[in-house]
Write an enzyme that holds these catalytic residues in place. Structure first.
Site, PDB file in Angstrom:
ATOM      1  N   LYS A  17       0.845  -1.197   0.000  1.00  0.00           N
ATOM      2  CA  LYS A  17       0.000   0.000   0.000  1.00  0.00           C
ATOM      3  C   LYS A  17       0.879   1.246   0.000  1.00  0.00           C
ATOM      4  O   LYS A  17       0.691   2.161  -0.789  1.00  0.00           O
ATOM      5  CB  LYS A  17      -0.901  -0.043   1.237  1.00  0.00           C
ATOM      6  CG  LYS A  17      -1.901   1.083   1.331  1.00  0.00           C
ATOM      7  CD  LYS A  17      -2.900   0.797   2.451  1.00  0.00           C
ATOM      8  CE  LYS A  17      -3.759   2.015   2.733  1.00  0.00           C
ATOM      9  NZ  LYS A  17      -4.748   1.760   3.786  1.00  0.00           N
TER      10      LYS A  17
ATOM     11  N   GLU B  61      10.557  -4.675   4.552  1.00  0.00           N
ATOM     12  CA  GLU B  61      10.652  -6.075   4.126  1.00  0.00           C
ATOM     13  C   GLU B  61      10.368  -6.202   2.630  1.00  0.00           C
ATOM     14  O   GLU B  61      11.093  -6.874   1.890  1.00  0.00           O
ATOM     15  CB  GLU B  61       9.632  -6.944   4.883  1.00  0.00           C
ATOM     16  CG  GLU B  61       9.894  -7.103   6.359  1.00  0.00           C
ATOM     17  CD  GLU B  61       9.228  -6.038   7.214  1.00  0.00           C
ATOM     18  OE1 GLU B  61       8.960  -4.912   6.708  1.00  0.00           O
ATOM     19  OE2 GLU B  61       8.990  -6.310   8.401  1.00  0.00           O
TER      20      GLU B  61
ATOM     21  N   GLY C 281      -5.177  -2.348   4.869  1.00  0.00           N
ATOM     22  CA  GLY C 281      -4.330  -3.459   4.406  1.00  0.00           C
ATOM     23  C   GLY C 281      -4.981  -4.818   4.592  1.00  0.00           C
ATOM     24  O   GLY C 281      -5.079  -5.626   3.659  1.00  0.00           O
ATOM     25  N   ARG C 282      -5.474  -5.077   5.798  1.00  0.00           N
ATOM     26  CA  ARG C 282      -6.030  -6.411   6.093  1.00  0.00           C
ATOM     27  C   ARG C 282      -7.412  -6.615   5.484  1.00  0.00           C
ATOM     28  O   ARG C 282      -7.977  -7.700   5.596  1.00  0.00           O
ATOM     29  CB  ARG C 282      -6.029  -6.651   7.601  1.00  0.00           C
ATOM     30  CG  ARG C 282      -6.787  -5.610   8.401  1.00  0.00           C
ATOM     31  CD  ARG C 282      -6.429  -5.697   9.888  1.00  0.00           C
ATOM     32  NE  ARG C 282      -6.978  -4.585  10.663  1.00  0.00           N
ATOM     33  CZ  ARG C 282      -6.415  -3.393  10.776  1.00  0.00           C
ATOM     34  NH1 ARG C 282      -5.298  -3.118  10.134  1.00  0.00           N
ATOM     35  NH2 ARG C 282      -6.963  -2.445  11.523  1.00  0.00           N
TER      36      ARG C 282
ATOM     37  N   GLU D  63      -5.413  -7.474  14.666  1.00  0.00           N
ATOM     38  CA  GLU D  63      -4.949  -6.143  14.310  1.00  0.00           C
ATOM     39  C   GLU D  63      -6.114  -5.144  14.354  1.00  0.00           C
ATOM     40  O   GLU D  63      -5.914  -3.965  14.611  1.00  0.00           O
ATOM     41  CB  GLU D  63      -4.335  -6.174  12.899  1.00  0.00           C
ATOM     42  CG  GLU D  63      -3.308  -5.093  12.665  1.00  0.00           C
ATOM     43  CD  GLU D  63      -2.541  -5.322  11.383  1.00  0.00           C
ATOM     44  OE1 GLU D  63      -1.704  -6.243  11.345  1.00  0.00           O
ATOM     45  OE2 GLU D  63      -2.784  -4.609  10.408  1.00  0.00           O
TER      46      GLU D  63
ATOM     47  N   HIS E 124      -4.969 -34.003  16.859  1.00  0.00           N
ATOM     48  CA  HIS E 124      -3.824 -34.752  17.381  1.00  0.00           C
ATOM     49  C   HIS E 124      -2.813 -33.825  18.031  1.00  0.00           C
ATOM     50  O   HIS E 124      -1.657 -34.195  18.239  1.00  0.00           O
ATOM     51  CB  HIS E 124      -3.176 -35.556  16.245  1.00  0.00           C
ATOM     52  CG  HIS E 124      -4.116 -36.586  15.691  1.00  0.00           C
ATOM     53  ND1 HIS E 124      -4.115 -37.894  16.120  1.00  0.00           N
ATOM     54  CD2 HIS E 124      -5.128 -36.473  14.797  1.00  0.00           C
ATOM     55  CE1 HIS E 124      -5.078 -38.556  15.481  1.00  0.00           C
ATOM     56  NE2 HIS E 124      -5.702 -37.713  14.675  1.00  0.00           N
TER      57      HIS E 124
ATOM     58  N   LYS F 168       7.131  -0.465  12.142  1.00  0.00           N
ATOM     59  CA  LYS F 168       7.776   0.069  10.936  1.00  0.00           C
ATOM     60  C   LYS F 168       8.762   1.173  11.305  1.00  0.00           C
ATOM     61  O   LYS F 168       9.831   1.309  10.713  1.00  0.00           O
ATOM     62  CB  LYS F 168       6.724   0.598   9.967  1.00  0.00           C
ATOM     63  CG  LYS F 168       5.890  -0.515   9.350  1.00  0.00           C
ATOM     64  CD  LYS F 168       4.962  -0.016   8.249  1.00  0.00           C
ATOM     65  CE  LYS F 168       4.131  -1.162   7.730  1.00  0.00           C
ATOM     66  NZ  LYS F 168       3.244  -0.803   6.631  1.00  0.00           N
TER      67      LYS F 168
HETATM   68  C1  G6Q Z   1      -2.795  -4.224   7.652  1.00  0.00           C
HETATM   69  C2  G6Q Z   1      -1.595  -3.636   8.202  1.00  0.00           C
HETATM   70  C3  G6Q Z   1      -0.304  -4.264   7.760  1.00  0.00           C
HETATM   71  C4  G6Q Z   1       0.131  -3.868   6.361  1.00  0.00           C
HETATM   72  C5  G6Q Z   1       1.578  -4.291   6.154  1.00  0.00           C
HETATM   73  C6  G6Q Z   1       2.080  -4.000   4.774  1.00  0.00           C
HETATM   74  O1  G6Q Z   1      -3.907  -3.822   7.860  1.00  0.00           O
HETATM   75  O2  G6Q Z   1      -1.592  -2.279   8.033  1.00  0.00           O
HETATM   76  O3  G6Q Z   1      -0.331  -5.656   7.872  1.00  0.00           O
HETATM   77  O4  G6Q Z   1      -0.702  -4.441   5.414  1.00  0.00           O
HETATM   78  O5  G6Q Z   1       2.365  -3.658   7.111  1.00  0.00           O
HETATM   79  O6  G6Q Z   1       2.014  -2.645   4.485  1.00  0.00           O
HETATM   80  P1  G6Q Z   1       2.208  -2.124   3.020  1.00  0.00           P
HETATM   81  O7  G6Q Z   1       1.113  -2.672   2.191  1.00  0.00           O
HETATM   82  O8  G6Q Z   1       2.160  -0.619   3.105  1.00  0.00           O
HETATM   83  O9  G6Q Z   1       3.550  -2.625   2.549  1.00  0.00           O
END
Ligand code: G6Q
Length: 548
Positions: free
Chosen positions: A206, A212, A267-268, A353, A384, A512
């Protein structure tokens, strides 16, 4: 005491709990042959059986009074209408618009966002069809065979879960890979499986600044250029999904291969947006659209059904019942469908989250519990492993069992065996095994009375452990869409009751912020002394490269 815990609806539930905790589901089932009819609900090929819960009709009435007191209906409309309910980020929350039909109208800041949504969906359709047909090929003219999503958190877990869940519908000509972790092992082991000439990397972020993702994307880029011997190859082997179009262009991604989404998509909650591009590429756009339709159907149900027949509301209020009135802290997601193996991890992020918050919408520290720890594994593997704790542990763990009536791999008796385990577990969790039953069983085994008395306490199962069962015909894109939207809206309802913002994530932002802070010190030449003794020692041990 907060307004919530002080309220009439909350107090009535506290009082009612004193009564219910003395009852058993075993007795409640014995006394009422219509219990399943009363406490089950079916919509559009999805059945929720919630009769194996510690509830009576009065419990439901009281829980729904709490929902009404929280003005749930108003909040539902505010979400769908694009009000900026994510107040700490001053954003609307419109993932529902992403799964709305072309003729819908959702206005944000004076503009109908549906036109933008469908413009990007059309772009995804053209691109995914071209990649799948071979109209779009790699730098050396070969067809794309491998998809690699590089992204993390909300930009990874949804596509990963959905590609696995819908593998049955995936193209036999494509493999889907997911790289998230900044640990080089993740990308190194993935690259080993790939042929650069036939690999398409999709960089999903986003913000397009996540440490990462950008690190993995650079490593992938270097690998590709090294193997194909030309910078020009990047344009043919990289696509991006982001709200940050200036950063995607700086990275050198062909603007034709950049797919946009917007700040009103969390994001989620983003797998419905262009973040779903790997899903569309893998299962085809028509199937991706079926996923969207399933999500939309659940939205319509959520918006229109009365509270007592509303699946996300019922699931949410059952969670409130256990979380706030039985002090339950976790619940398990137990899919009896191997394709749903990543569903628990997906819901873990979605729920934890969203509702892992301790400050209410007015900025006050709250005095009641929010959130659950969400965990789980597919059945029967979990049986199990950790089911022991669910059956005989000291803490109550409510469970959601999910199962298809038909298997997508109907081989021999597998599916009947799988489902017999699923139903037997929910029955056993509810009934338990009484002392009399356990003793009779041991007697049948011919044990001496001394041995029986010694073993007996271990062989008793308290039962009265709640479960929901979600049944569907078979796992298809539409059903998966319904299931995801069901949990999204359930989580939203709980956030409304708890008066928290489910759509920000300052804890993630904190991570972050920390990500690059310590990095220079690990590279430092001098001994680091600026932290606490623990952190200083850990840093210096790493700098030395070995334990003393
Ligand atoms: C989701 C969070 C988080 C996010 C990641 C990746 O709701 O905000 O999991 O999606 O940190 O972020 P970017 O899409 O900005 O790389």
């Amino acid at each position: 005491m907060s307004n919530l815990t002080h309220s009439a609806a909350w107090q009535a539930l506290s009082l009612h709990q004193q009564d219910i905790r003395k009852k058993t589901m075993r007795d409640m089932f014995a006394a009422d042959s219509a219990r399943f009819d009363k406490f089950s609900l079916q919509i559009d090929g999805l059945l929720l059986d919630y009769s194996k819960n510690l509830i009576t009709e009065e419990t439901l009435t009281l829980l729904l009074n709490l929902a009404r007191q929280s003005k749930l209906h108003e909040w539902i409309e505010r979400q769908f209408n694009g009000d900026k309910i994510n107040t700490s980020e001053a954003r609307a929350v419109l993932h529902t618009a992403l799964r709305s039909p072309r003729n819908a109208n959702v206005t944000l800041d004076g503009k109908n966002v549906i036109a933008d949504v469908h413009r990007v969906l059309d772009h995804m359709r053209r691109y995914s069809e071209d990649v799948r047909s071979g109209a779009v090929r790699g730098h050396t003219g070969k067809k794309i065979r491998h998809l690699v999503n590089i992204g993390i958190g909300g930009s990874a877990l949804g596509p990963l879960m959905a590609c696995e869940a819908l593998k049955h519908y995936g193209s036999a000509d494509l493999t889907a890979h997911f790289v998230s972790n900044v640990d080089a092992t993740d990308i190194a082991e993935t690259l080993k499986q790939l042929d650069p000439e036939t690999t398409l990397f999709i960089i999903s972020s986003k913000t397009f600044t996540t440490q990462e993702t950008i690190t993995n994307a650079r490593t992938a880029r270097a690998w590709l250029v090294e193997h194909l011997g030309s910078e020009a190859a990047v344009a043919k082997h990289f696509a991006a999904v982001s709200t940050n179009l200036s950063e995607t262009s700086k990275f050198g991604i062909d603007p034709e291969n950049v797919f946009e989404f917007w700040d009103w998509v969390g994001g989620r909650y983003s797998l419905w947006s262009a973040i779903g591009l790997p899903i569309a590429l893998y299962i085809g756009m028509e199937n991706f659209e079926r996923l969207l339709s399933g999500g939309h159907a659940m939205d319509e149900h959520f918006r229109q059904a009365p509270l007592e027949k509303n699946m996300p509301v019922i699931l949410a209020m059952l969670g409130i019942w256990y979380g706030n009135f039985f002090a339950v802290g976790s619940y398990a997601i137990l899919p009896y469908d191997q394709y749903l193996q990543h569903f628990p991890a997906y819901l873990q992020q979605l729920e934890m989250e969203s509702n892992g918050k301790r400050i209410d919408r007015s900025g006050n520290l709250i005095d009641y519990d929010t959130h659950f720890t969400v965990w789980g594994e597919p059945g029967t593997n979990g049986q199990h492993s950790f089911y022991q704790l669910i059956h005989q542990g000291t803490r109550m763990v409510p469970t959601d069992f999910l199962a298809p009536l038909s298997s997508l791999n109907p081989i021999g008796e597998h599916h009947t065996m799988l489902i017999s385990n699923c139903f037997a577990q929910t029955e056993a969790l509810m009934l338990g095994k009484t002392e009399t039953e356990a003793r009779a069983e041991l007697q049948q085994q011919g044990l001496s009375s001394n041995a029986i008395e010694a073993l007996l306490p271990y062989k008793i199962f308290p039962g009265n452990r709640p479960s929901n069962t979600l049944l569907f015909d078979k796992l298809d894109p539409y059903t998966l869409g319904m299931l995801i939207a069901l949990y999204e809206q359930k989580i939203f309802v709980q956030s409304v009751i708890w008066n928290i913002n489910a759509f920000d994530q300052w804890g993630v932002e904190f991570g972050k912020q920390l990500a690059n802070k310590l990095l220079p010190e690990l590279r430092a030449h001098e001994t680091v002394t600026t932290h606490d003794a623990s952190t200083n020692n850990l840093i210096n041990l790493f700098r030395n490269g070995r334990l003393p």
